[in-house]
Write a protein that holds these residues in place. Structure first.
Motif, PDB file in Angstrom:
ATOM      1  N   ASN A 108       0.808  -1.224   0.000  1.00 26.21           N
ATOM      2  CA  ASN A 108       0.000   0.000   0.000  1.00 26.21           C
ATOM      3  C   ASN A 108       0.841   1.274   0.000  1.00 26.21           C
ATOM      4  OD1 ASN A 108       1.017  -0.280   2.529  1.00 26.21           O
ATOM      5  ND2 ASN A 108      -0.913   0.038   3.611  1.00 26.21           N
ATOM      6  N   ARG A 109       2.126   1.147  -0.176  1.00 22.55           N
ATOM      7  CA  ARG A 109       3.008   2.311  -0.213  1.00 22.55           C
ATOM      8  C   ARG A 109       3.340   2.693  -1.650  1.00 22.55           C
ATOM      9  NH1 ARG A 109       7.275   0.496   4.419  1.00 22.55           N
ATOM     10  NH2 ARG A 109       5.742   0.372   6.082  1.00 22.55           N
ATOM     11  N   THR A 110       3.657   3.937  -1.843  1.00 20.28           N
ATOM     12  CA  THR A 110       4.073   4.401  -3.158  1.00 20.28           C
ATOM     13  C   THR A 110       5.548   4.066  -3.362  1.00 20.28           C
ATOM     14  OG1 THR A 110       2.529   6.230  -2.919  1.00 20.28           O
ATOM     15  CG2 THR A 110       4.143   6.390  -4.673  1.00 20.28           C
ATOM     16  N   MET A 111       5.831   3.444  -4.484  1.00 19.14           N
ATOM     17  CA  MET A 111       7.210   3.066  -4.792  1.00 19.14           C
ATOM     18  C   MET A 111       7.935   4.260  -5.414  1.00 19.14           C
ATOM     19  SD  MET A 111       7.808  -0.409  -4.651  1.00 19.14           S
ATOM     20  CE  MET A 111       6.887  -1.908  -4.583  1.00 19.14           C
ATOM     21  N   PRO A 112       9.233   4.392  -5.173  1.00 22.64           N
ATOM     22  CA  PRO A 112       9.995   5.469  -5.796  1.00 22.64           C
ATOM     23  C   PRO A 112      10.024   5.303  -7.323  1.00 22.64           C
ATOM     24  CG  PRO A 112      11.294   4.344  -4.111  1.00 22.64           C
ATOM     25  CD  PRO A 112      10.028   3.596  -4.257  1.00 22.64           C
TER      26      PRO A 112
END
Length: 114
Positions: A37-41
């Motif tokens: 659920n996190r935004t990837m770089p």
């Protein structure tokens, strides 16, 4: 080796199966559960785009260079089918067309040249 020569303890078998299951679950959980659920770089997403492009040749190359039907001996038929597939892929930029061409050319060459 025959199947009877490969006899081993059943507890070893279940230990290996359990270890592989835990390792597989842990690897998937690391990406889906922890990072899902996190935004990837942007730099990571850019590199992940090339995963399929790297995996498909890595799976196919050993089958072309050391084909099983020839007991690992290089085969001109396999090289010709791979070359034709590569040419179609480069010019058409269509993965499905390239895969279909490779399969059809391999089957045709094997039928014609045996």
């Amino acid at each position: 080796m025959t199947a009877t020569e490969l006899a081993f303890d059943h507890s070893t078998l279940w230990l290996v199966i359990a270890g592989l299951a835990i390792g597989s679950y842990g690897l998937r959980f690391a990406f889906i559960g922890l990072v899902g659920n996190r935004t990837m770089p942007a730099w990571l997403m850019r590199h992940l785009r090339y995963t399929a492009v790297a995996i498909i040749p890595a799976l196919v190359a050993p089958l072309v260079v050391w084909p099983a039907p020839t007991q690992g001996e290089p085969s001109l038929i396999h090289f010709a089918a791979a070359a034709l597939t590569f040419v179609v892929a480069v010019f058409s930029k269509n993965v499905l067309l390239a895969m279909a061409t490779g399969a059809c050319s391999l089957w045709t060459l094997m039928y014609v040249f045996g």
